[in-house]
Design a protein around this motif. Structure first.
Motif, PDB file in Angstrom:
ATOM      1  N   SER A   1      90.624 -34.909  57.886  1.00 43.54           N
ATOM      2  CA  SER A   1      91.456 -33.707  57.809  1.00 43.54           C
ATOM      3  C   SER A   1      92.665 -34.023  56.937  1.00 43.54           C
ATOM      4  O   SER A   1      93.165 -35.151  56.920  1.00 43.54           O
ATOM      5  CB  SER A   1      91.887 -33.270  59.202  1.00 43.54           C
ATOM      6  OG  SER A   1      92.904 -34.116  59.651  1.00 43.54           O
ATOM      7  N   CYS A   2      93.116 -33.024  56.223  1.00 45.25           N
ATOM      8  CA  CYS A   2      94.137 -33.256  55.201  1.00 45.25           C
ATOM      9  C   CYS A   2      95.379 -34.017  55.690  1.00 45.25           C
ATOM     10  O   CYS A   2      95.891 -34.871  54.962  1.00 45.25           O
ATOM     11  CB  CYS A   2      94.518 -31.946  54.544  1.00 45.25           C
ATOM     12  SG  CYS A   2      93.116 -31.184  53.673  1.00 45.25           S
TER      13      CYS A   2
ATOM     14  N   MET B   1      94.363 -27.386  53.325  1.00 48.89           N
ATOM     15  CA  MET B   1      93.408 -27.582  54.421  1.00 48.89           C
ATOM     16  C   MET B   1      92.396 -26.445  54.480  1.00 48.89           C
ATOM     17  O   MET B   1      91.206 -26.662  54.702  1.00 48.89           O
ATOM     18  CB  MET B   1      94.139 -27.660  55.766  1.00 48.89           C
ATOM     19  CG  MET B   1      94.669 -29.034  56.076  1.00 48.89           C
ATOM     20  SD  MET B   1      95.551 -29.071  57.644  1.00 48.89           S
ATOM     21  CE  MET B   1      94.179 -29.100  58.800  1.00 48.89           C
TER      22      MET B   1
END
Lengths: 251, 251
Positions: free
Chosen positions: B12-13, B36
């Motif tokens: 995840s970012c 995201m």
DNA sequence: CGCAACTTTGACCAGATTCAAAGTAAGTGG
DNA sequence: CCACTTACTTTGAATCTGGTCAAAGTTGCG
């Protein structure tokens, strides 16, 4: 430095000569209004003048209105590599606006007329004019594509193919951009310019051009190259036609 | 094609490994939230896999999370020119998103992990996130700058200088991007890769590298080049230091 | 007319390619 | 674990492309 009247009046955007060229896309009214306001002046330069120099930090961005120039880099001992040629509709100085400083120089090949934009206002383009920002990115991507092809050429094509490619390339760009209008199609370059673009010596460039002349694909005139058969040149280089080209943006 | 869990969970970012690297700039919260949402998946590829191919029209844009790849073009008879190498933080596929189709191919040099973005949503970036749009343009301008330097190298540097430049260049990028983390600094390339980047034959590349090896500037390991003295390599090439480099953006 | 910039040519040389073959290392299947 | 294959690296020899040097020929211009 910025002349508004000296050698003729400044062109207003609605009368921009680029607008008459079918290869360039049209603006809508709002974009036109913004670009008119964005344009802060017009610059005229003589052939041979240096527009931007390596290491400098320019406060301006330019679009070529008329004429041609070339981008180049030099090694310390004077070896010069011409990276690309700049023609009407091309944007220059983007590197110095986005990054700290120029890493190449630009010199006028012919007398030049440039639109001047202020570096400080580039943010406005991105903030308020997404379509124009997109166009700026498109223009950068196009330059990248051209450089890719040049690199292929210098790295992997023979001197003969390379020369054929370069002249076909210059010819295509010059006719489409409106830099060359009428026949005969004359490219205003010396053999030194071609040599420095091809990555060859002048002597060998001369001998290579002579082969193209013998085949009647080009002719050499006073300080310039006349293109006689652009298609045959592209064929020799194995350079695709790119017929389906869309009208391209400019700022 | 897009694996979300197969070989490990999707990053995840906020946990993006690029975020830990001081050479990349930080996002603010809003940008992070957008990226995201913009990220539509993650792609893993083996070494040797082709990511994008000349003539195709990709529906995606990618950022390299991990690994390395190279962009190249080929002539009809098989001659290949490597244009540039792609490392973590680099954006690929922009050409195919902005223009009609790819004019070069990209192949994985090592196993690769990529962030996937949808081409259709690129407009959103320009419309709603001027700062990110600016970054995309910055990234394109950076690629242009790299190509300028390569062109100078292939066109005007001797084989020896050229090899020194290329290895110094790869080394600098590899260490800054986090592609290479610990000593010894190994670049995972074959001599064929270097030859196709330098515009030389493999045989001559081998002989040229041997000179660098004799001088103890590099060593050749199993399928890779160990960089022993990057500064000396830059010196040979006359390639400036670029110390004052700012943290760079990525998407 | 005479200079300056550019083009052309020839002779010779160097750097790079090609061809051929052998050496090395990693990977595979028995 | 070994034999075999495959991919990559290394070397030498012959050849060729393109570079360097030198000088002369052109053209444009003041």
């Amino acid at each position: 430095m910025i002349s508004r009247t000296a050698n003729g009046a400044m062109t207003s955007c609605p009368n921009c000569p680029l607008r008459d060229n079918e290869h360039f896309r049209d603006f809508d009214k709002e974009q036109l209004a913004f670009v008119m306001a964005f344009k802060s002046g017009e610059l005229r330069l003589d052939a041979g003048a240096t527009i931007l120099v390596e290491g400098s930090h320019s406060a301006h961005l330019y679009t070529i209105l008329e004429g041609s120039a070339f981008r180049y880099k030099m090694l310390e001992d004077g070896r010069r590599q011409i990276l690309n040629f700049v023609m009407p509709g091309d944007l220059i100085g983007l590197q110095s606006v986005l990054m700290a400083e120029m890493q190449h120089s630009i010199e006028a090949l012919t007398p030049l007329r440039l639109c001047v934009f202020e570096r400080d206002r580039v943010d406005e383009v991105f903030r308020d004019h997404p379509r124009l920002a997109y166009d700026v990115t498109w223009i950068a991507a196009r330059e990248e594509r051209i450089l890719d092809e040049h690199l292929l050429s210098v790295g992997r094509r023979s001197a003969f193919e390379r020369a054929a490619y370069l002249i076909a390339f210059l010819h295509r760009r010059a006719t489409r951009s409106g830099f060359i209008r009428r026949k005969p199609h004359l490219l205003p370059v010396t053999q030194q310019h071609l040599a420095d673009t091809l990555g060859l010596s002048v002597v060998h460039t001369n001998k290579t051009l002579r082969k193209l002349i013998t085949r009647k694909l080009i002719a050499w005139r006073n300080h310039g190259c006349e293109v006689l058969d652009a298609d045959a040149l592209s064929d020799i280089a194995g350079w695709p036609d790119d017929e389906d080209e869309m009208p391209r943006p400019f700022i």
